[in-house]
Design a protein around this motif. Sequence first.
Motif, short mmCIF file in Angstrom:
data_model
loop_
_atom_site.label_atom_id
_atom_site.label_comp_id
_atom_site.label_asym_id
_atom_site.label_seq_id
_atom_site.Cartn_x
_atom_site.Cartn_y
_atom_site.Cartn_z
N ASP A 57 0.88 -1.39 -0.15
CA ASP A 57 0.05 0.11 0.07
C ASP A 57 0.63 1.12 -0.22
O ASP A 57 1.47 1.47 0.67
N LEU A 58 1.47 1.84 -1.43
CA LEU A 58 1.11 3.01 -1.27
C LEU A 58 1.49 4.14 -0.23
O LEU A 58 2.26 4.59 0.54
N GLU A 59 0.15 4.35 -0.25
CA GLU A 59 -0.50 5.44 0.20
C GLU A 59 -0.10 5.63 2.27
O GLU A 59 0.70 6.34 2.61
N LYS A 60 -0.75 4.38 2.67
CA LYS A 60 -0.06 4.42 3.79
C LYS A 60 1.00 3.67 4.14
O LYS A 60 1.52 4.95 5.42
N THR A 61 2.06 3.30 3.30
CA THR A 61 3.41 3.17 3.27
C THR A 61 4.13 4.64 3.80
O THR A 61 5.04 5.66 4.53
N SER A 62 3.82 5.63 2.40
CA SER A 62 4.71 6.65 2.55
C SER A 62 4.17 6.98 3.07
O SER A 62 4.94 8.41 4.07
N ASP A 63 2.49 7.77 3.68
CA ASP A 63 2.78 7.88 4.83
C ASP A 63 2.99 8.00 5.95
O ASP A 63 4.02 9.93 6.83
N TYR A 64 3.27 6.96 6.71
CA TYR A 64 4.40 7.02 8.13
C TYR A 64 5.55 7.03 7.28
O TYR A 64 6.14 7.91 8.52
N ILE A 65 6.00 7.05 6.71
CA ILE A 65 7.72 7.03 6.76
C ILE A 65 7.36 8.61 6.98
O ILE A 65 8.42 9.42 7.83
N HIS A 66 6.96 9.37 5.98
CA HIS A 66 6.70 11.12 5.94
C HIS A 66 6.72 11.42 7.31
O HIS A 66 7.29 12.38 8.09
N GLY A 78 22.35 -4.73 -9.23
CA GLY A 78 23.83 -4.49 -10.96
C GLY A 78 23.46 -3.27 -11.21
O GLY A 78 22.92 -2.46 -10.90
N ALA A 79 22.88 -3.04 -12.73
CA ALA A 79 22.28 -1.69 -12.97
C ALA A 79 20.44 -1.63 -13.15
O ALA A 79 20.45 -0.84 -13.99
N ASP A 80 20.29 -2.70 -12.50
CA ASP A 80 18.75 -2.15 -12.94
C ASP A 80 17.98 -1.54 -11.15
O ASP A 80 18.32 -2.06 -10.42
N PRO A 81 17.72 -0.24 -11.32
CA PRO A 81 16.96 -0.07 -10.40
C PRO A 81 15.95 -0.90 -9.58
O PRO A 81 14.54 -1.06 -10.67
N ILE A 82 15.49 -0.58 -8.57
CA ILE A 82 14.39 -1.85 -7.85
C ILE A 82 13.37 -0.37 -8.21
O ILE A 82 13.51 0.51 -8.53
N PRO A 83 12.18 -1.33 -8.44
CA PRO A 83 10.58 -0.83 -8.70
C PRO A 83 10.21 0.36 -8.33
O PRO A 83 10.52 0.29 -6.98
N ASP A 84 9.79 0.94 -8.80
CA ASP A 84 9.47 3.26 -8.27
C ASP A 84 10.57 3.68 -7.64
O ASP A 84 9.78 3.87 -6.67
N ALA A 85 11.88 2.62 -7.20
CA ALA A 85 12.48 3.72 -6.44
C ALA A 85 12.88 5.24 -6.71
O ALA A 85 13.12 6.34 -5.89
N SER A 86 12.73 5.17 -7.87
CA SER A 86 13.15 6.45 -8.63
C SER A 86 11.98 7.75 -8.16
O SER A 86 12.37 8.41 -6.87
N ALA A 87 11.08 7.07 -7.98
CA ALA A 87 9.78 7.74 -7.54
C ALA A 87 9.69 8.11 -6.42
O ALA A 87 9.70 9.59 -5.94
N SER A 88 10.11 6.69 -5.79
CA SER A 88 9.72 7.61 -4.46
C SER A 88 11.18 8.24 -3.71
O SER A 88 10.74 8.80 -3.07
N GLY A 109 10.42 0.81 -3.21
CA GLY A 109 9.03 2.10 -4.03
C GLY A 109 7.66 2.12 -3.55
O GLY A 109 7.19 3.28 -3.85
N LEU A 110 7.41 1.44 -2.18
CA LEU A 110 6.82 2.46 -1.57
C LEU A 110 6.77 3.28 -0.29
O LEU A 110 5.88 3.78 -0.08
N MET A 111 7.84 4.04 -0.31
CA MET A 111 8.70 4.68 0.78
C MET A 111 8.23 6.37 -0.07
O MET A 111 8.01 6.98 1.73
#
Lengths: 393, 393
Positions: free
Chosen positions: B85-94, B111-121, B389-391
């Motif tokens: 749950d992106l919303e609840k997780t990121s709210d908790y971190i914030h 390696g050279a692959d970013p983790i899913p949604d790491a950039s956006a997070s 990516g959920l942070m």
Amino acid sequence: MLPLYHFILFLSVLQCSSGLFPTPSAQVTFGRRTPRLFGREATAATSPDVTETIRRESIEQYEEILADGAFSNMRKNGTMIFLEDLEKTSDYIHDNFDAILFDCDGVLYRGADPIPDASASLKALIRKGKNILFVTNNAGASRMQLRDKLANILDCEDLTEKQMVSSGYSAAKYLERALEDRGVPMDRANVHVIGSAGLCDELRSFRCRVTGGPSRDGPPPSMSREELADYSFAEEERRGKVDAVVVGLDTAFDYRKLCVAVVLLQRHPGCLLVATNEDAYDLVGSDARHLPGNGALVRAIEHASQRDAINVGKPSRILAELLSDRYGLDPSRTLFVGDRLDTDIKFGKDGGMKSALVLTGCTTVEKLIEVGMGTEEEPLPHIILPHMGLMGK
Amino acid sequence: MLPLYHFILFLSVLQCSSGLFPTPSAQVTFGRRTPRLFGREATAATSPDVTETIRRESIEQYEEILADGAFSNMRKNGTMIFLEDLEKTSDYIHDNFDAILFDCDGVLYRGADPIPDASASLKALIRKGKNILFVTNNAGASRMQLRDKLANILDCEDLTEKQMVSSGYSAAKYLERALEDRGVPMDRANVHVIGSAGLCDELRSFRCRVTGGPSRDGPPPSMSREELADYSFAEEERRGKVDAVVVGLDTAFDYRKLCVAVVLLQRHPGCLLVATNEDAYDLVGSDARHLPGNGALVRAIEHASQRDAINVGKPSRILAELLSDRYGLDPSRTLFVGDRLDTDIKFGKDGGMKSALVLTGCTTVEKLIEVGMGTEEEPLPHIILPHMGLMGK
């Protein structure tokens, strides 16, 4: 030139407490305190100079022990200190022991130089019918290669392969028994080696299949981390399993070899990890520099694989049992002669034998002073001799 | 395909004991138990396939934790487990943290692959004004090289060199302080390196003289034991002393490099021995094979030199003090995000921070089950997330 002591001191607790022997520390000149030329790699064939150097240095070490009070520590411990009296020393050895086991490097020779009178002493012991074995942590040579080396350096053609007990042989005997217990006879075993051609030869003489070593089997000589992440292990796993990884000193050891060993251990959880020894370093060169021993390679593999290796060299019980099973020694009549406290002397003591330290190898006066009454890991010997040339006449 | 959980579970002791949340173990399908593709070296640029694979695998790991009872262990320990749950997780971190410290490999990328949604997070966290640092045990890159790598992989040009805290930087900062205490300013210090060009660059940026590394300084690339017994060390000792030996992962590590480091330590008794980290291994390749980490090299040098290295990477206090001195963090409002229990999570806990484990790196379900309630060396985290990516949103 420093004086030689032409007498023998029996400094067991009882004898010392009788007060018959004055402490000779006042009689000696205090020598150098820096580490010496022990274990030096010779660059030329034996010369009188080298022989004289070895003799002089071992005597100087004595002077320092006596001058420094380490002597009284040892006396309290019951250690006997023999000085430069060939007749009395060799009589004592002859009367008290039926079997004499020698470490090799630092005891019989240094590099290519024989220890002074080692050859004559050895021949005298053989002549007297003593059971002589050579017990080395060096797994670099097969038993036959070791026999030839000793016969050559010591000018003694009477030596046989059966008298050679290298840690490579101990590894092979250990694997033979341990794998048999798991239902894997040696002629079906798959053993991966970090080590020399001699170690591979020794293992192959037990009929197992060997990969690794300096052979052309296995991965190419240089691989990047990416290549190591993709390496197939087809050669190492040709029979579908790897039963053991055996580690002996390998001066071509590198990150690639470390990787191959560690991944094999990961992929084969039942695979045995065997160390031919865990020696930290050897003293070599004219400045007695510490060149890393096999133990350093073993620690790297242990840490990366999160396993403990099985040590089959000195001072392990596995090697003691091999000697006892195969040679039927009576420990109370057996003397182990070596130059290292943590391997040779510990091995002798743990095996219920008497032990003799010679001062022609790794152990310096500083070390003897540092250990004082000895420790569990570095016990004091029963006997100290300047060099093994005094043992037989 | 396994179900995703579109809710967040707060499983602190209090909340669980209230009985509000049913144990979800009955709801999940039991997944694979073998180690997975974590930490894989990518051979191609990022693709949706890789992203999807990473996401699927981290969720599968969750399923297994829940199904296997490890869940209840963690619950007893007070660990919170966040699901998809992106919303609840990121709210908790914030709401709970002002500073967020990220380990890099296995957390931000594989390696050279970013983790899913790491950039956006990450961008969301920056936008919210969080203090973001990148704290890696990898000493292979200088801080500037690390910045460029992260900016590239995560498509985020806002990152600065100051946010990069590599163990190479930690080694340089430690040496600067420790040598200053001995009256040796860095611009007069002589440091010998086992490690990469990036580590050498980092040290040179502190103005010390560096030998070793992959440079042309020092001994030729291949030397026999006899050559090593005679090697002069003229280059390493040009200034008459060596102040420190620094060890970082070096895939060109070999017996020769081991010898040089050990003899320098012997010849310079006051020389510091510094480990950029003591990691045992990394999981790489499609079979999650264990390729040895820097700790293996460190153990070899420690054993041969009979010294203990000073670890300046995670989980050492030296690195914690560097962070606290330089960045003025409030540990109670700081979250350390990592993929390893023995380095990242231990480091976070020992430093009084909160810690979050992501399941995109080294730690497998098997490991979590094995550690149970955690140990001193491998503590459980405060929070578990499938991926970072959920942070932030």
